[in-house]
Design an enzyme around this catalytic site. Structure first.
Site, mmCIF file in Angstrom:
data_model
loop_
_atom_site.group_PDB
_atom_site.id
_atom_site.type_symbol
_atom_site.label_atom_id
_atom_site.label_comp_id
_atom_site.label_asym_id
_atom_site.label_seq_id
_atom_site.Cartn_x
_atom_site.Cartn_y
_atom_site.Cartn_z
ATOM 1 N N LYS A 13 0.650 -1.167 -0.052
ATOM 2 C CA LYS A 13 -0.119 0.043 -0.078
ATOM 3 C C LYS A 13 0.871 1.231 0.031
ATOM 4 C CE LYS A 13 -2.124 -1.190 3.878
ATOM 5 N NZ LYS A 13 -1.277 -2.594 4.026
ATOM 6 N N ARG A 79 -9.654 0.895 8.392
ATOM 7 C CA ARG A 79 -8.953 -0.486 8.622
ATOM 8 C C ARG A 79 -9.991 -1.463 9.456
ATOM 9 N NH1 ARG A 79 -2.683 -1.101 9.401
ATOM 10 N NH2 ARG A 79 -2.687 0.845 8.039
ATOM 11 N N ARG A 118 11.852 -5.552 4.953
ATOM 12 C CA ARG A 118 11.746 -4.104 5.362
ATOM 13 C C ARG A 118 12.436 -3.177 5.860
ATOM 14 N NH1 ARG A 118 5.595 -2.445 4.606
ATOM 15 N NH2 ARG A 118 5.210 -2.500 6.713
ATOM 16 N N ARG A 153 11.151 -1.837 11.945
ATOM 17 C CA ARG A 153 9.974 -1.108 12.789
ATOM 18 C C ARG A 153 9.852 -2.240 14.057
ATOM 19 N NH1 ARG A 153 5.231 0.022 8.721
ATOM 20 N NH2 ARG A 153 4.120 -0.938 10.434
ATOM 21 N N ARG A 164 -0.107 -8.896 13.092
ATOM 22 C CA ARG A 164 -0.502 -8.216 12.510
ATOM 23 C C ARG A 164 -1.378 -8.856 11.111
ATOM 24 N NH1 ARG A 164 4.245 -4.922 10.676
ATOM 25 N NH2 ARG A 164 3.048 -3.676 9.203
HETATM 26 P P1 AMP Z 1 0.773 0.259 9.044
HETATM 27 O O1 AMP Z 1 2.073 1.113 8.960
HETATM 28 O O2 AMP Z 1 -0.103 0.887 8.181
HETATM 29 O O3 AMP Z 1 1.156 -1.156 8.911
HETATM 30 O O4 AMP Z 1 0.177 0.463 10.482
HETATM 31 C C1 AMP Z 1 1.100 0.089 11.750
HETATM 32 C C2 AMP Z 1 0.328 0.051 12.954
HETATM 33 O O5 AMP Z 1 -0.657 1.376 13.217
HETATM 34 C C3 AMP Z 1 -1.043 -1.142 12.852
HETATM 35 O O6 AMP Z 1 -0.555 -2.414 13.097
HETATM 36 C C4 AMP Z 1 -1.942 -0.601 13.755
HETATM 37 O O7 AMP Z 1 -1.342 -0.860 15.067
HETATM 38 C C5 AMP Z 1 -1.676 1.025 13.677
HETATM 39 N N1 AMP Z 1 -2.734 1.500 12.652
HETATM 40 C C6 AMP Z 1 -2.501 2.173 11.595
HETATM 41 N N2 AMP Z 1 -3.659 2.214 10.937
HETATM 42 C C7 AMP Z 1 -4.781 2.002 11.474
HETATM 43 C C8 AMP Z 1 -6.117 2.162 11.744
HETATM 44 N N3 AMP Z 1 -6.645 2.690 10.614
HETATM 45 N N4 AMP Z 1 -6.919 1.583 12.723
HETATM 46 C C9 AMP Z 1 -6.250 1.099 13.772
HETATM 47 N N5 AMP Z 1 -4.981 0.932 13.822
HETATM 48 C C10 AMP Z 1 -4.144 1.505 12.880
#
Ligand code: AMP
Length: 206
Positions: A13, A79, A118, A153, A164
């Site tokens: 994404k 999400r 990553r 990360r 996740r």
């Molecule tokens: P990402 O970088 O998009 O993989 O997001 C990293 C982490 O941020 C996720 O594993 C969640 O803990 C949190 N997160 C990001 N976006 C959302 C969302 N829309 N709703 C809930 N948690 C989120």
């Protein structure tokens, strides 16, 4: 262009969004990036969000809604189904029409390989994404764009990645059905970000 990018962690994404924004100057909104900046800066939101993020759990919807109402007036979420319902209302209120929802479909073994290799730029204003195999940072591990260090990360440990992906299957993948019903879903088998971007651009024209 107004597109929601839907896909498992590691589906691409972030990479696809960055390529699309270069194409027409659209803005990428990534709730993950916003949350990581808040954690880095130690804001109240960041303090609340960190424990969920480090475990690979989703941050509660109520916290996300607070940041999104503000952020949508600029422009990556939803999400969970409650977030998608809320987003629908917000878009109607702001008179914003989505082009479509691009569902990035990637096999699980490809995703696991991508997530473990990553690296992300630690500069909250940059957060460029690298892959130590296919798109490495500079030799000393710094970002080619802003020279900050790239890091793995906290939520890219094996346990957090597994959680996740499980969380994605339980809470986010129902959005595929939600947007299908809304008539907005287009699915792209996404093995190469460049090819996916080309297909998304084609879909935007048709
Ligand atoms: P990402 O970088 O998009 O993989 O997001 C990293 C982490 O941020 C996720 O594993 C969640 O803990 C949190 N997160 C990001 N976006 C959302 C969302 N829309 N709703 C809930 N948690 C989120």
């Amino acid at each position: 262009m107004r597109i929601i990018l839907l896909g498992a962690p590691g589906a691409g994404k972030g990479t696809v969004a960055k390529l699309l924004t270069e194409f027409d100057g659209s803005v990428q909104i990534s709730t993950g990036d916003i949350l990581r900046s808040a954690v880095k800066e130690g804001t109240p939101l960041g303090k609340k969000a960190k424990e969920y993020m480090d475990r690979g759990d989703l941050v509660p919807d109520s916290l996300i809604m607070d940041i999104m109402e503000a952020r949508l007036q600029e422009p990556g979420f939803p999400r969970t189904i409650p977030q998608a319902e809320e987003l629908k209302k917000l878009l109607a209120k702001l008179n914003i029409k989505m082009d479509f929802v691009a569902n990035l479909d990637v096999p699980r073994d490809v995703i696991l390989d991508r997530l473990t290799t990553r690296r992300t730029c630690c500069n909250p204003a940059c957060q460029a994404i690298y892959n130590i195999k296919s798109n490495p940072p500079k030799e000393d591990g710094t970002c080619t764009l802003c020279n900050h260090q790239t890091i793995q990360r906290d939520d890219e440990t094996e346990a957090a990645i597994t959680n996740r992906l499980e969380t994605y299957n339980q809470k986010t993948s129902p959005l595929i059905g939600f947007y299908e019903k809304e008539g907005l879903l287009k699915t792209f088998l996404s093995l190469s970000s460049k090819d996916t971007v080309a297909e998304i651009k084609k879909a935007l024209k048709s």
